[in-house]
Design a protein around this motif. Structure first.
Motif, PDB file in Angstrom:
ATOM      1  N   THR A   1      21.076 -11.268 -71.350  1.00 36.10           N
ATOM      2  CA  THR A   1      21.369  -9.714 -71.625  1.00 36.10           C
ATOM      3  C   THR A   1      22.796  -9.714 -72.223  1.00 36.10           C
ATOM      4  OG1 THR A   1      20.200  -9.047 -69.960  1.00 36.10           O
ATOM      5  CG2 THR A   1      21.765  -7.558 -70.658  1.00 36.10           C
ATOM      6  N   PHE A   2      23.013  -8.931 -73.389  1.00 35.27           N
ATOM      7  CA  PHE A   2      24.601  -9.089 -74.151  1.00 35.27           C
ATOM      8  C   PHE A   2      24.826  -7.526 -73.946  1.00 35.27           C
ATOM      9  CE2 PHE A   2      22.621 -12.658 -75.950  1.00 35.27           C
ATOM     10  CZ  PHE A   2      23.519 -13.623 -76.156  1.00 35.27           C
ATOM     11  N   VAL A   3      26.057  -7.242 -73.512  1.00 34.88           N
ATOM     12  CA  VAL A   3      26.609  -5.951 -73.670  1.00 34.88           C
ATOM     13  C   VAL A   3      28.021  -6.226 -74.530  1.00 34.88           C
ATOM     14  CG1 VAL A   3      27.648  -4.015 -72.384  1.00 34.88           C
ATOM     15  CG2 VAL A   3      25.883  -5.413 -71.374  1.00 34.88           C
ATOM     16  N   ASN A   4      27.987  -5.345 -75.561  1.00 38.33           N
ATOM     17  CA  ASN A   4      28.918  -5.046 -76.540  1.00 38.33           C
ATOM     18  C   ASN A   4      29.451  -6.511 -76.907  1.00 38.33           C
ATOM     19  OD1 ASN A   4      30.972  -4.088 -78.039  1.00 38.33           O
ATOM     20  ND2 ASN A   4      32.539  -3.971 -76.484  1.00 38.33           N
TER      21      ASN A   4
ATOM     22  N   TYR B   1      24.492 -11.595 -68.453  1.00 35.26           N
ATOM     23  CA  TYR B   1      23.471 -11.965 -67.645  1.00 35.26           C
ATOM     24  C   TYR B   1      22.548 -13.186 -68.232  1.00 35.26           C
ATOM     25  CZ  TYR B   1      18.920 -12.369 -65.266  1.00 35.26           C
ATOM     26  OH  TYR B   1      17.673 -12.773 -64.375  1.00 35.26           O
ATOM     27  N   THR B   2      22.610 -14.380 -67.261  1.00 34.26           N
ATOM     28  CA  THR B   2      21.471 -15.378 -68.013  1.00 34.26           C
ATOM     29  C   THR B   2      20.584 -15.517 -66.841  1.00 34.26           C
ATOM     30  OG1 THR B   2      23.173 -16.332 -69.258  1.00 34.26           O
ATOM     31  CG2 THR B   2      21.412 -17.559 -68.608  1.00 34.26           C
ATOM     32  N   ASN B   3      19.227 -15.603 -67.091  1.00 35.07           N
ATOM     33  CA  ASN B   3      18.199 -15.976 -66.230  1.00 35.07           C
ATOM     34  C   ASN B   3      18.309 -17.290 -65.852  1.00 35.07           C
ATOM     35  OD1 ASN B   3      15.799 -16.408 -64.668  1.00 35.07           O
ATOM     36  ND2 ASN B   3      14.698 -14.808 -66.022  1.00 35.07           N
ATOM     37  N   PRO B   4      18.576 -17.713 -64.403  1.00 36.54           N
ATOM     38  CA  PRO B   4      18.682 -19.106 -64.072  1.00 36.54           C
ATOM     39  C   PRO B   4      17.453 -20.017 -63.951  1.00 36.54           C
ATOM     40  CG  PRO B   4      18.782 -17.630 -62.039  1.00 36.54           C
ATOM     41  CD  PRO B   4      18.583 -16.724 -63.329  1.00 36.54           C
TER      42      PRO B   4
ATOM     43  N   ASP C   1      24.350  -4.730 -78.115  1.00 35.20           N
ATOM     44  CA  ASP C   1      23.613  -4.622 -76.870  1.00 35.20           C
ATOM     45  C   ASP C   1      22.264  -5.258 -77.151  1.00 35.20           C
ATOM     46  OD1 ASP C   1      25.974  -3.416 -75.797  1.00 35.20           O
ATOM     47  OD2 ASP C   1      25.164  -1.406 -76.252  1.00 35.20           O
ATOM     48  N   ALA C   2      21.965  -6.186 -76.382  1.00 34.75           N
ATOM     49  CA  ALA C   2      20.899  -6.703 -76.771  1.00 34.75           C
ATOM     50  C   ALA C   2      20.139  -7.474 -75.502  1.00 34.75           C
ATOM     51  CB  ALA C   2      20.846  -7.900 -77.741  1.00 34.75           C
ATOM     52  N   ILE C   3      18.637  -7.737 -75.465  1.00 31.63           N
ATOM     53  CA  ILE C   3      18.269  -8.666 -74.515  1.00 31.63           C
ATOM     54  C   ILE C   3      17.274  -9.753 -75.270  1.00 31.63           C
ATOM     55  CG2 ILE C   3      18.334  -6.921 -72.431  1.00 31.63           C
ATOM     56  CD1 ILE C   3      15.241  -6.438 -73.279  1.00 31.63           C
TER      57      ILE C   3
ATOM     58  N   ALA D   1      21.446  10.240 -78.688  1.00 30.18           N
ATOM     59  CA  ALA D   1      21.441  11.185 -77.703  1.00 30.18           C
ATOM     60  C   ALA D   1      22.866  11.283 -76.976  1.00 30.18           C
ATOM     61  CB  ALA D   1      20.329  10.953 -76.492  1.00 30.18           C
ATOM     62  N   LEU D   2      23.521   9.966 -76.571  1.00 33.77           N
ATOM     63  CA  LEU D   2      24.505   9.742 -75.988  1.00 33.77           C
ATOM     64  C   LEU D   2      25.924  10.191 -76.782  1.00 33.77           C
ATOM     65  CD1 LEU D   2      23.626   6.967 -73.666  1.00 33.77           C
ATOM     66  CD2 LEU D   2      24.062   9.108 -72.805  1.00 33.77           C
ATOM     67  N   ASN D   3      25.671  10.145 -78.229  1.00 35.54           N
ATOM     68  CA  ASN D   3      26.732  10.098 -79.185  1.00 35.54           C
ATOM     69  C   ASN D   3      27.564   8.981 -79.177  1.00 35.54           C
ATOM     70  OD1 ASN D   3      28.340  11.460 -81.252  1.00 35.54           O
ATOM     71  ND2 ASN D   3      29.534  12.566 -79.878  1.00 35.54           N
ATOM     72  N   LEU D   4      26.937   7.612 -78.980  1.00 37.25           N
ATOM     73  CA  LEU D   4      27.684   6.506 -78.877  1.00 37.25           C
ATOM     74  C   LEU D   4      27.094   5.566 -79.906  1.00 37.25           C
ATOM     75  CD1 LEU D   4      27.582   6.009 -75.103  1.00 37.25           C
ATOM     76  CD2 LEU D   4      29.650   6.915 -76.400  1.00 37.25           C
ATOM     77  N   LYS D   5      27.992   4.608 -80.319  1.00 35.81           N
ATOM     78  CA  LYS D   5      27.535   3.508 -81.323  1.00 35.81           C
ATOM     79  C   LYS D   5      26.841   2.561 -80.524  1.00 35.81           C
ATOM     80  CE  LYS D   5      29.382   5.334 -85.211  1.00 35.81           C
ATOM     81  NZ  LYS D   5      28.310   5.516 -86.451  1.00 35.81           N
ATOM     82  N   VAL D   6      25.817   2.933 -80.127  1.00 35.87           N
ATOM     83  CA  VAL D   6      24.920   1.977 -79.408  1.00 35.87           C
ATOM     84  C   VAL D   6      23.319   2.076 -79.573  1.00 35.87           C
ATOM     85  CG1 VAL D   6      26.251   1.667 -77.280  1.00 35.87           C
ATOM     86  CG2 VAL D   6      24.571   3.327 -77.113  1.00 35.87           C
ATOM     87  N   GLY D   7      22.517   1.093 -79.420  1.00 28.55           N
ATOM     88  CA  GLY D   7      21.153   1.496 -79.618  1.00 28.55           C
ATOM     89  C   GLY D   7      20.513   0.892 -80.783  1.00 28.55           C
ATOM     90  N   ARG D   8      21.371   0.366 -81.760  1.00 20.95           N
ATOM     91  CA  ARG D   8      21.095  -0.174 -82.977  1.00 20.95           C
ATOM     92  C   ARG D   8      21.724  -1.771 -83.259  1.00 20.95           C
ATOM     93  NH1 ARG D   8      19.359   3.974 -86.579  1.00 20.95           N
ATOM     94  NH2 ARG D   8      19.648   6.001 -85.733  1.00 20.95           N
ATOM     95  N   LEU D   9      21.130  -2.363 -83.951  1.00 22.84           N
ATOM     96  CA  LEU D   9      21.401  -3.843 -84.333  1.00 22.84           C
ATOM     97  C   LEU D   9      22.049  -3.424 -86.088  1.00 22.84           C
ATOM     98  CD1 LEU D   9      18.884  -6.460 -82.905  1.00 22.84           C
ATOM     99  CD2 LEU D   9      20.889  -5.548 -81.969  1.00 22.84           C
ATOM    100  N   ALA D  10      23.275  -2.874 -85.972  1.00 28.63           N
ATOM    101  CA  ALA D  10      23.635  -2.352 -87.101  1.00 28.63           C
ATOM    102  C   ALA D  10      25.235  -2.686 -86.912  1.00 28.63           C
ATOM    103  CB  ALA D  10      23.368  -0.995 -87.451  1.00 28.63           C
ATOM    104  N   ALA D  11      25.941  -2.724 -88.147  1.00 27.18           N
ATOM    105  CA  ALA D  11      27.303  -3.019 -88.470  1.00 27.18           C
ATOM    106  C   ALA D  11      28.046  -1.650 -87.874  1.00 27.18           C
ATOM    107  CB  ALA D  11      27.735  -2.942 -89.869  1.00 27.18           C
ATOM    108  N   GLY D  12      29.016  -2.050 -87.003  1.00 29.64           N
ATOM    109  CA  GLY D  12      29.727  -0.925 -86.661  1.00 29.64           C
ATOM    110  C   GLY D  12      29.126  -0.437 -85.177  1.00 29.64           C
TER     111      GLY D  12
END
Length: 291
Positions: free
Chosen positions: A279-282, A287-290, A238-240, A223-234
């Protein structure tokens, strides 16, 4: 927003020219943000919706989109009032009016869309635009349910949206739950005075946890036309990390009897902020839960 009859003074731009100028300044400043070389933060042109914007403002914002090739976010056929307001003003539906202004592009995200017609969907698909499905917000404001199954069957890009001013929760997991619930209500109907056959609004429109999560993640990136949202090469990593072992939280996994799909469904239905361990971004841990 610049129309005096639709926006209070403290909440609107004083003129169409000011709306356009401030929007252009915003685009430029976001693109010049320090430490944003990877373009993780992107600007968007955001006419709230047609009823709150003058014709001149909409024309100018469309030109900005063409000039900067940036994202667009606006509300589209959101409620009965808004939908008919645009019909009365422009004698066409929101999608076609937005298209006339150059605001319907591959980088456009249309919020809500409860009253989008089949013809509108065809145009949105043709332009490559997307709809942000906000089921929780729609319960509180729009008096309708977005036809998610119809949009997906037609090949329209759809992602999930929280609309945190119109709905009380910023959680996309919560949005998944409400998308599932609202689709079942659309299929089953809600009037107990009618027979099951009579009260069923539409057939075969219900969603499920896997589909809701897919729309939230993979299709959200589409929807955003961005390379996000999948755990895939390229794609951006981004993950939790979800911890299903935290006690007294309502998320209980029984290893002896729960399949992987059972565990996945329990996460969708029960996860909260307490379960997010990291939480991972790029690819970067942000973020790490204390606890």
């Amino acid at each position: 927003m610049d129309l005096p009859d639709q926006c209070p003074e403290y909440y609107r731009d004083p003129s169409p020219a000011e709306s356009i100028a401030r929007s252009e300044e915003f685009i430029q400043k976001v693109r010049q943000l320090p430490h944003n070389e990877a373009q993780l933060v992107l600007p968007a042109v955001i006419p709230r919706f047609i009823p709150s914007c003058s014709h001149e403002a909409l024309e100018g914002l469309g030109k900005l989109v063409s000039k900067y090739d940036c994202h667009v976010q606006t509300h589209c056929s959101e409620s009965d009032w808004e939908h008919h307001h645009v019909i009365n003003r422009y004698h066409k539906h929101d999608a076609f009016a937005l298209d006339d202004f150059g605001l319907l592009t591959r980088r456009t995200v249309l919020a809500h869309g409860n009253y989008i017609s089949t013809e509108d969907f065809h145009l949105i698909k043709e332009r490559g635009s997307a709809v942000a499905h906000c089921p929780l917000s729609n319960v509180y404001f729009s008096d309708a349910v977005f036809p998610l199954r119809k949009a997906l069957d037609m090949g329209v890009r759809v992602g999930m949206g929280t609309d945190i001013s119109g709905g009380p929760s910023p959680s996309l997991f919560e949005v998944c739950r409400h998308a599932i619930s609202s689709s079942r209500m659309m299929e089953d109907g809600t009037d107990p005075n009618l027979s099951k056959e009579e009260r069923s609004a539409q057939k075969n429109v219900r969603s499920n946890p896997i589909e809701a999560f897919y729309v939230t993640t993979c299709m959200g990136g589409e929807a955003l036309n961005l390379k996000v949202g999948r755990l895939a090469a390229g794609y951006h990593f981004d993950a939790i990390v979800v911890d299903t072992t935290r006690p007294n939280t309502g998320l209980c996994v029984f290893e002896e009897i729960d399949s992987l799909e059972d565990v996945f469904q329990k996460i969708i239905y029960n996860v909260s902020g307490t379960h997010i361990r990291e939480t991972f971004v790029n690819g970067k841990s942000v973020y790490t839960n204390p606890s």
